[in-house]
Enzyme design. Structure first.
Site, PDB file in Angstrom:
ATOM      1  N   VAL A  77       0.825  -1.413  -0.004  1.00  0.00           N
ATOM      2  CA  VAL A  77      -0.101   0.024  -0.001  1.00  0.00           C
ATOM      3  C   VAL A  77       0.847   1.344  -0.092  1.00  0.00           C
ATOM      4  O   VAL A  77       1.744   1.301   0.806  1.00  0.00           O
ATOM      5  CB  VAL A  77      -0.810  -0.016   1.301  1.00  0.00           C
ATOM      6  N   CYS A  78       0.446   2.161  -0.669  1.00  0.00           N
ATOM      7  CA  CYS A  78       1.416   3.307  -0.893  1.00  0.00           C
ATOM      8  C   CYS A  78       1.339   4.202   0.285  1.00  0.00           C
ATOM      9  O   CYS A  78       0.256   4.432   0.439  1.00  0.00           O
ATOM     10  CB  CYS A  78       1.043   4.176  -2.124  1.00  0.00           C
ATOM     11  N   VAL A  79       2.552   4.636   0.947  1.00  0.00           N
ATOM     12  CA  VAL A  79       2.300   5.396   2.260  1.00  0.00           C
ATOM     13  C   VAL A  79       1.601   6.602   1.944  1.00  0.00           C
ATOM     14  O   VAL A  79       0.892   6.965   2.752  1.00  0.00           O
ATOM     15  CB  VAL A  79       3.740   5.197   2.692  1.00  0.00           C
TER      16      VAL A  79
END
Lengths: 130, 135
Positions: A77-79
């Site tokens: 998941v992209c931070v």
């Protein structure tokens, strides 16, 4: 062949997350390698363990978690996208002084570099969105 | 690390209204560190991303248009703009920001990054890519 998958839309609002999941299953069933699934934009909402869909419907989040557990798929998941939308693991919650975390099992939070790496390492990057 | 890949970031959405333009630009900036052969394409409402004089003030949304000026410093030097998409929206090249990069091979001469292309040319360019990102 080595695949990477990018998921750009939230579960339930868009079918993209469902299609991405079925594609991931098919990739593995055909004996291909799945390097990574990267969740971006509203796609990060695929990673909240607090989702509680009605019992007579599919559970998109739990399905991803099961895939990670069964097939050792790397779910990232992209931070930056996650921070905007309130998706946090234990470390992120602590770092940003939040009183809760919600990342589902089998997912991890990391940077956009993981998306670029997924594109470079795979033979095909397949994007699911609108 | 594998060989250098040709990567194109395709931008089809207006700068505001949805988050795709902003988050797409974030991918381009992070991706620059990987030293791939990168280009961007702007088509459909995506051409609005490059408009001069954007002011998002009244919306309360961050105006990230100035960030496109940094692309040259990140070695993102090829910005292909679909001519027909511009025309359909009543725009000309002069309505877009003047974006430049410094050409290492020509004593760092400043050159324009934006290149107007036909749909036929864009289609050929897309066909040459190893990776297409759609935003």
């Amino acid at each position: 062949m080595k695949f990477s998958i990018m998921v750009n839309e939230a579960p339930y609002s868009h079918q993209a997350a469902d299609t991405a999941y079925h594609f991931a299953k098919a990739v593995l069933a055909q004996g291909h390698e799945l390097f990574r699934v990267f969740f971006y934009h509203d796609g990060v909402n695929n990673g909240t363990r607090l989702a509680t869909p009605p019992q007579d419907d599919r559970n998109v989040v739990a399905r991803w978690s099961a895939l990670a557990q069964e097939s050792d798929v790397d779910l990232v998941v992209c931070v930056a996208a996650a921070q905007r939308r309130g998706i946090a693991d234990v470390d992120e919650a602590r770092r940003n002084s939040k009183d809760a975390d919600n990342l589902a099992p089998g997912f991890r939070i990391s940077g956009l570099g993981q998306l670029i790496e997924a594109a470079i390492e795979a033979d095909r990057l397949v994007e699911f969105g609108d | 690390m594998a060989a250098i890949k040709k990567m194109m970031y395709i931008n089809r959405t207006a700068p505001h209204g949805t988050v795709y333009a902003l988050e797409g630009l974030e991918v381009v900036l992070i991706g620059a560190a990987f030293e791939q052969d990168v280009s961007m394409a702007f088509m459909d409402d995506g051409v609005f991303q490059l408009l001069k004089g954007q002011d998002a003030g009244d919306t309360g949304i961050k105006n990230f248009a100035p960030t496109y000026r940094a692309l040259g410093d990140y070695d993102v030097q090829k910005l292909y703009v679909d001519k027909v998409s511009l025309q359909e929206r009543g725009l000309v090249l002069e309505d877009l920001q003047h974006l430049t990069y410094e050409d290492e091979d020509e004593d760092y001469a400043e050159k324009p990054s934006i290149r107007l292309v036909s749909r036929q040319e864009l289609s050929v360019l897309m066909d040459q890519q190893d990776v297409l990102f759609n935003f």
